[in-house]
Motif scaffolding. Sequence first.
Motif: not given
Length: 562
Positions: A154-158
Amino acid sequence: MKRKMAAILAGIFLIASLSGCVSKDANSGDGNGGSTGNEGGAEVSIDPLGAYKDPVKVSIGRAVDPNYQFDNEDTAENNAYTRWLKDTYNIVTTHAWEAAQGTDYEQKVSLAIASNDLPDAMMVNETQLKQMIKADQLADLSEVYEKYGAERLKDIYNSNPGLLDNVTYDGKMYAFPETTLPSAPLTWIRKDWLDELGLEAPTTLEDLQNISKAFIDNKIGGEGTVGIVGTSQGGSLYSTFLSSGDHYMNFSPLFFAHNAYPGIWVKDKDGKAVYGSTTEETKQALIMMRDWYAQGILDKELALRKSAQELITSGKSGIFFGPWWSPYNLQDNIKNDPKANWRPYIAPLNAEGKFNSNEATGSTYIVVRKGYEHPEAVVKMLNIHVSEKDPSYEEVLADKQMTSQEIPLFIVAGHGDQLEYAVNSTEKYLAGEIKLEDIDKVNYGFGYEVAEHAKNVKKEPYDNYDIQYWDINGDAAFFAHVYSHLNGGSAFVNADVNYTRSIATSKTKTMEARWTNLEKLEDEVFLKIIMGSAPIEEFDTFVKKWYDQGGEQITKEVNDLQ
């Protein structure tokens, strides 16, 4: 060279993604088959990296490289990574079918979509994604992503703004997209030549014209000095919607400065899709390039020369267009001439002072068929791919170089600010504002390595990137990394780029049969116009032929994608 650079950039993402840290317990489960329902009235605890109690199968459509050499008897379906995935997480991947990567794979995917005979999961391009959404063939991944997506994923996509928006329709998330590093073509010029002639850095097309003419007239590269170099034999004059991020040594910026976007799909004044190569702006850019060619400002052998790169290496030319990572290709020239001071410039700007570029697009997506019982298994596979691996990974696979041929549903996934972080943290480290241990090695592993090696190749003053303040032999293996990041990367991350994104990023149905001939027509006519062997009026003839020979139907198909 392009393949080498792609491998380097993929490595940047892989180092970043494999160094992430998420808590996990390979022996903990989330219930039989990963159920997300209630048991005994209580909500099931979900571990994004937990193993299944019983084996869960995922059938995939797989692109394979027929020339790839596996270890021993291993295959794309059965190898060290897939066996480890089964033994550690109870996820069993099988191949519904295989096809050679490239055109064969794209055709196989299109056939599967048309026949509605789909594997549980596969990789698709953007056009295929939109077709599957319209045909209601895909699972809504919103809930399983929210419940099972690891914080690292999720951090990567955010950190990649808008990336998930591109796969979300009517509030439903239909795919997991690959991430890309941002890019735009800068103007690279030998600053030592500018200084020798007392010339200022360029901003406009006129500036570039004057600088190139001065280099040629003064024979600054010796007899036969070439002006602006680019586009070798077999190459393209500009990047396209099929290769949107490939800006190295072509002439895209000359079009962008005219607000022209040949090779990609843009919106006209009515909001309809139009092929950028057919617009009036592109015609005006060709008129200028025709004049520049006649004056010798553009390489007289553009698109015919076997190696435009050789002109750079030999010191015959001091101007080309390329992205921030271009110094990876400048080492030979710098070794030959230690005074070769290649610097990047945010130029040429358009008439309104904007720095235009097309936008590199991540056109690879993981999709899951509607009705598959365990879509969360695909989410778990992504979690595993981007997170820190458990001890069994080190024991079984640490000594092997895992590639996309071993790892099923492989996508490049990294933080959107990888480049910016690497540049800024290295600059702060060199300035003494932070210590090496202050750099986030977990999430930005490659940025840490750039900083770690920086003082081996960068001499004081650390904030001056002219070549005399570098030691190319100090750490030869890392010189290009550091030089590219601090020189090209610092210029790019501080630039205000006006991006235009192609409406289509892959071939439509009619393109499959017609695009090769249309591309050939476009390349031949444009090159003849620039080189003066065809009148500028030939552009209008080209546009008519383009529409008559399939362009009209293709434009309709692209509009249907909106």
